[in-house]
Write a protein that holds these residues in place. Structure first.
Motif, PDB file in Angstrom:
ATOM      1  N   LEU A  26       0.825  -1.207   0.000  1.00 38.81           N
ATOM      2  CA  LEU A  26       0.000   0.000   0.000  1.00 38.81           C
ATOM      3  C   LEU A  26       0.861   1.259   0.000  1.00 38.81           C
ATOM      4  N   THR A  29       2.423   1.637  -3.492  1.00 42.86           N
ATOM      5  CA  THR A  29       1.424   2.071  -4.457  1.00 42.86           C
ATOM      6  C   THR A  29       1.092   3.544  -4.260  1.00 42.86           C
ATOM      7  N   SER A  30       1.018   3.979  -3.019  1.00 41.88           N
ATOM      8  CA  SER A  30       0.778   5.399  -2.738  1.00 41.88           C
ATOM      9  C   SER A  30       1.921   6.249  -3.284  1.00 41.88           C
ATOM     10  N   LYS A 105      -3.379   5.208   0.653  1.00 47.54           N
ATOM     11  CA  LYS A 105      -3.851   4.723  -0.644  1.00 47.54           C
ATOM     12  C   LYS A 105      -5.174   5.368  -1.013  1.00 47.54           C
ATOM     13  N   SER A 145      -4.595   2.995  -9.001  1.00 40.64           N
ATOM     14  CA  SER A 145      -5.647   3.134  -8.002  1.00 40.64           C
ATOM     15  C   SER A 145      -6.326   1.807  -7.701  1.00 40.64           C
ATOM     16  N   ASP A 151      -9.863   3.076  -3.620  1.00 39.54           N
ATOM     17  CA  ASP A 151     -10.036   3.906  -2.429  1.00 39.54           C
ATOM     18  C   ASP A 151     -11.264   3.502  -1.622  1.00 39.54           C
ATOM     19  N   GLN A 154     -10.388   0.460   0.441  1.00 39.49           N
ATOM     20  CA  GLN A 154      -9.519   0.796   1.574  1.00 39.49           C
ATOM     21  C   GLN A 154     -10.346   1.393   2.714  1.00 39.49           C
TER      22      GLN A 154
END
Length: 170
Positions: A26, A29-30, A105, A145, A151, A154
């Motif tokens: 995470l 990826t962010s 994220k 994403s 999102d 998450q």
């Protein structure tokens, strides 16, 4: 069962290991989403300064300046969230690190889409053609994403973990 080697010893891969690796995924990826935002702004801001409409650069229009300033703020906020998630992956307990990664994220995914769509607008819609690199950033933001859950996923996971709810307001 998967086996992991730690300090020369082999052991079974635990749920805590999976949580720690998820936190790292995470965070990475962010960070990828922050890079996408930085890249698209690096292309868009100079373009706004050179593209002319009504005899003046579109970057001189207050509306365009506000769009780009908002995009920059979203990118900077995303950077802070991603940096925290990266540090958390190293320093915090796996569950807390994953929670930090989930927050980062969710924030970065939403921000990246907004920033990339802003870039398409600044390019006057031309950003949706192969003649312009901006659409590649948008497509990459949309793809990134989805990694490890979008999102919404998450935020739903955070709700389940923190509030004990299932879906909605339950």
């Amino acid at each position: 069962a998967p086996v992991v080697a730690v300090a020369g010893q082999r052991r079974l891969f635990t749920a805590e290991d999976l949580t720690a690796w998820s936190a790292l995924g995470l965070a990475l990826t962010s960070a990828d989403l922050v890079g996408i935002m930085r890249g698209v702004l690096d292309v868009t801001v100079p373009y706004a300064a050179e593209r002319r409409q009504y005899g003046v650069p579109v970057g001189s229009f207050q509306a365009v300046q506000h769009l780009l300033a908002d995009a920059r703020c979203l990118m900077e906020g995303s950077l802070s969230a991603a940096l925290h998630a990266g540090g958390a992956a190293d320093e915090l307990a796996p569950a807390e690190a994953r929670a930090a990664g989930r927050v980062a994220k969710a924030y970065c995914a939403r921000a990246a889409r907004t920033v990339c769509e802003t870039a398409v607008q600044v390019f006057g819609g031309m950003g949706n053609t192969w003649e312009c690199i901006v659409h590649v950033y948008l497509r990459r933001a949309l793809l990134s994403s989805q990694w490890f859950g979008d999102d919404g996923e998450q935020l739903r996971q955070l709700q389940r973990e923190r509030l004990g709810g299932t879906d909605g307001l339950s």
